[in-house]
Structures are given as C-alpha cells and as structure tokens.
Design an enzyme around this catalytic site. Structure first.
Site, PDB file in Angstrom:
ATOM      1  CG  ASP A  88      -1.850  -1.149   1.292  1.00 29.26           C
ATOM      2  OD1 ASP A  88      -2.130  -1.719   0.222  1.00 29.26           O
ATOM      3  OD2 ASP A  88      -2.314  -1.482   2.405  1.00 29.26           O
TER       4      ASP A  88
HETATM    5  N1  URA Z   1      -1.235  -5.932   3.913  1.00 26.08           N
HETATM    6  C1  URA Z   1      -1.729  -4.679   3.926  1.00 26.08           C
HETATM    7  O1  URA Z   1      -2.759  -4.412   4.534  1.00 26.08           O
HETATM    8  N2  URA Z   1      -1.047  -3.737   3.261  1.00 26.08           N
HETATM    9  C2  URA Z   1       0.120  -3.963   2.599  1.00 26.08           C
HETATM   10  O2  URA Z   1       0.698  -3.041   2.021  1.00 26.08           O
HETATM   11  C3  URA Z   1       0.605  -5.278   2.602  1.00 26.08           C
HETATM   12  C4  URA Z   1      -0.078  -6.252   3.274  1.00 26.08           C
END
Ligand code: URA
Length: 237
Positions: A103
C-alpha cells in the site's frame, strides 16, 4: 533487438538520449560504428560499445527496494509518485515493474524486476510464499489473537485467511508484532487486524520467502539482489 532498445535496457539513457549518441557515431557494434537506431543487435553474440566502453546486456534484473511511505507500487500513476521514480535513470528499464504491491503508506521490502516468471512464482496464490511484516497496531494484541490468526480470520472473503503466525513484541495501548502470512489479499494485514477490532498504524514488510530486507538500505534505497538472495526469495519460508 533494436540497437536503441538494447542501449536503453543497458541503462545508457532514454530512447531519445540513446538515439542521439548513436547518431553522433559514439556507438560501435563489433568494432564498426553503428549510426542507425533500428539496427539489430544479437544480445548474446555482438560486442557493443559506447565511447569505447563495452556495454553488456543482462536479460533479467532484480532489485531489492526499501519502499518508503508515500509511493504507490505501480509503473505509472496519474496522481501519485511511483516506486519506479526511486530508481536511478541508469538502472531503469522500460520493462521493469514492482513485483506485487505494498500500500501507499506501507514501507519495506519490495522487489523491482523485469522477470515475469519470478513474479508469477512469488505472487501466485498457489505458491504460498511467506511474507513477514512488522506491524504497529492500536490496541493490546494478546494470546487470543495469536490463536485467532493461526485459525484463520474472516476478512469478508469466501474463505477464512490461511493460518498466519503472529509474534507479539510488545502488548501495550499501541502493540508491536511480527505477522507472517502466506497469501497476498488486498490490504490483508490491515483487514486481519480490523477483524480483531484493531487499527494498523504502521506497516513494514521485512521478509519474503527466505529473503530479508537489508537493514542497511535507507527508505528509498535499493540494490541488486545477489544470486543466492534471488533463490531465497522464491523459497517458501
Ligand atoms: N497488507 C496490507 O494491509 N497492506 C500492505 O501493504 C501489505 C499487506
């Protein structure tokens, strides 16, 4: 492969930059000046040089990036900066992409490559390559959550999450944990903690397969993977 593409992929510049150096007579193939960008190069046999310096072609490249927050895991984006913008122009090739997604606000281990085969090996849901995250969450993480994550969590998908390993580092109003999952569902870590009534406030991936993030890499820093690290990446944790 066309000479201009070959030079771009070897990190000699953008298409327009390499066209200029070709036109200027600075490029030789097997000792002969090559003045046309569209000339074909046999990347396994021809000796290409720029200003007398040999230029070697590598088919696949693999970099370990310590992704900082604020960048999206994409090759292009209309709104946000992408992780590709963290690479030096000399290392950037047109066919490179981030292997999987973190993310925008997540930090840590991200592989940048042009090898679709390795990407498939790591990302395929069937392969179950482990990914370990360092997580800070609002709320007290307790033994009951270790059990809950081991048994599988309902995050609103057809089935529960696969067994995940939760290691508690600190259990306070803001807790710190390591979480290892073997899937890669959208926002999976955040959704797992949400299902447990907690909010993730910091997330960093520290391991994929058996490959650990090099802790000497500053956020935004990157380096090529060694051959043994490449193997470790594809190993199931
Ligand atoms: N899980 C999440 O919630 N975000 C990420 O970036 C990776 C795994």
């Amino acid at each position: 492969m066309r000479l201009d593409k070959y030079l771009c992929e070897c990190g000699c510049g953008t298409r327009s930059e390499v066209k200029k150096i070709i036109k200027a007579g600075m490029v030789r193939i097997d000792g002969y000046v090559a003045k046309k960008p569209e000339i074909k190069v046999d990347e396994s046999a021809d000796e290409v040089s720029v200003n007398g310096n040999p230029v070697r072609y590598t088919k696949f490249v693999y970099y370990m990036l310590n992704k900082p927050a604020g960048y999206v895991s994409a090759t292009r984006d209309n709104k946000d900066r992408t992780v590709m913008e963290l690479l030096d122009k000399k290392d950037l090739r047109e066919d490179m992409f981030p292997v999987g997604r973190l993310d925008k606000d997540t930090e840590g281990l991200l592989i940048i490559s042009n090898d679709g085969g390795v990407a498939h090996d790591i990302l395929s849901p069937k392969k179950h390559v482990d990914k370990t995250y360092y997580v800070k969450v609002k709320g007290k993480v307790k033994e009951e959550h270790v059990e809950m994550f081991r048994e599988g969590v309902d995050i609103g998908e057809k089935s529960l999450t696969l067994p995940a390993k939760l290691n508690i580092i600190k259990s306070l109003d803001v807790s710190e944990v390591y979480l290892t999952i073997s899937e890669g569902k959208f926002h999976q870590v955040k959704r797992m903690f949400k299902a447990a009534g907690m909010e993730v406030i910091y997330l960093k991936r520290i391991k994929m397969g058996n490959l650990e993030l090099d802790d000497t890499l500053i956020p935004g820093g990157y380096r090529p993977l060694t051959d043994s690290e490449l193997k470790m990446l594809c190993e199931r944790g």
